[in-house]
Design an enzyme around this catalytic site. Structure first.
Site, PDB file in Angstrom:
ATOM      1  CD  GLN A  38      14.256 -45.235  81.274  1.00  0.00           C
ATOM      2  OE1 GLN A  38      13.550 -44.325  81.445  1.00  0.00           O
ATOM      3  NE2 GLN A  38      15.502 -45.372  81.590  1.00  0.00           N
ATOM      4  CG  ASP A  60      14.976 -33.199  87.147  1.00  0.00           C
ATOM      5  OD1 ASP A  60      14.070 -33.249  87.572  1.00  0.00           O
ATOM      6  OD2 ASP A  60      15.629 -34.503  86.810  1.00  0.00           O
ATOM      7  CG  HIS A  75       8.041 -44.558  84.772  1.00  0.00           C
ATOM      8  ND1 HIS A  75       8.948 -45.191  84.038  1.00  0.00           N
ATOM      9  CD2 HIS A  75       6.994 -43.896  83.828  1.00  0.00           C
ATOM     10  CE1 HIS A  75       8.845 -44.600  82.580  1.00  0.00           C
ATOM     11  NE2 HIS A  75       7.625 -44.230  82.725  1.00  0.00           N
ATOM     12  CB  CYS A  79       6.912 -39.934  79.575  1.00  0.00           C
ATOM     13  SG  CYS A  79       7.311 -39.613  77.804  1.00  0.00           S
ATOM     14  NE  ARG A 104      12.601 -35.721  86.769  1.00  0.00           N
ATOM     15  CZ  ARG A 104      13.198 -36.712  86.245  1.00  0.00           C
ATOM     16  NH1 ARG A 104      12.637 -37.770  85.841  1.00  0.00           N
ATOM     17  NH2 ARG A 104      14.638 -36.688  86.021  1.00  0.00           N
ATOM     18  CD  GLU A 154       4.253 -35.589  80.350  1.00  0.00           C
ATOM     19  OE1 GLU A 154       5.127 -35.941  79.601  1.00  0.00           O
ATOM     20  OE2 GLU A 154       3.342 -36.199  80.559  1.00  0.00           O
TER      21      GLU A 154
END
Length: 262
Positions: free
Chosen positions: A119, A176, A100, A103, A178, A142
């Protein structure tokens, strides 16, 4: 290269604030951003701001200067990640896991601009009902890796008509950024048995499989659709390639069905 349109759209929403205690320091404030929040079943609209210390030598930065420096500030790296483990995670034959991405607006404030808060809590419920699993809370993710302050500016660009992918690109980031290396390292330390990943995101699935982790399957997680996040959820599928099962999002139609599935 600075996106001039992004700088123009953000110029009235970036504010240089002096420090009350030190005249040589100051803060950059971005906002306000409309933030619809779910409070006990009622949607309450707040105004959200984010701020950071002015970078060294960055007194009264212009929007252009701020955007130019954003990708090198590495704002998302100022926090630490964690994991919640449930049941006999080490030894159970199969376990559910969720990677996860933090956020701030969705997980903490309950913002309905995204589905992150839903989620987070739904995956915790799924893991506990399954009997064993782990939720990895990835603190440097984030805004898909751009940091909270940059995300605030991306939200303003979205209010001007951009989608979530276009906004990140306009600020000089990739769609993205991440990375899952740390989380996968911890996962391998905690468990060698197969795992089932709770996700709609093929990149998370690919990262696990590329690491050699034993992935037995994937469980989708769609929900909490509202007028505030409909465009965001469509963009996840249409621009970011998220898996879309048949009628995955109640109330949304004509979503493409992604091949590959689990």
């Amino acid at each position: 290269m600075v996106n001039n349109n992004a700088a123009f759209l953000l110029k009235d929403s970036i504010h240089n604030i002096p420090s009350p205690k030190n005249s040589n320091e100051g803060y950059v404030l971005v906002g306000p951003i409309k933030l619809p929040v779910n409070l006990e079943g009622e949607t309450i609209v707040f105004r959200w701001y984010s701020w950071m210390k002015q970078p060294e030598g960055g007194e009264n930065m212009s929007p252009e200067e701020l955007i130019r420096s954003l990708p090198t500030m590495n704002l998302a790296e100022g926090q630490q990640s964690s994991v919640l483990v449930y049941g006999d995670f080490e030894n159970s034959p199969d376990a559910l896991i969720r990677m996860h991405s933090i956020c701030h607006t969705g997980d903490i404030f309950g913002s309905r601009r995204c589905d992150c808060g839903y989620q987070l809590h739904q995956s915790m419920k799924m893991i506990s009902e399954h009997g064993s699993g782990a939720l990895f809370y990835l603190a440097n993710h984030e805004g898909r890796g751009i940091g909270l302050f940059s995300k605030a500016m991306a939200y303003i660009l979205q209010e001007q008509g951009m989608d979530t992918v276009e906004a990140n690109l306009a600020l000089g980031f990739e769609d993205d950024t991440r990375d899952y290396d740390g989380a996968i390292g911890v996962l391998k330390f905690l468990r060698e048995q197969p795992v089932t990943l709770i996700t709609n995101n093929p990149r998370k699935l690919e990262a696990l499989r590329a690491s050699g982790m034993n992935v037995s399957g994937r469980t989708p997680l769609w929900g909490d659709v509202s007028e505030f996040n409909e465009k965001y959820l469509r963009t996840k599928v249409n621009r970011s390639g998220h898996f879309a099962t048949q009628n995955p999002i109640e109330g949304l139609t004509q979503l493409p069905t992604a091949e590959g599935g689990d």
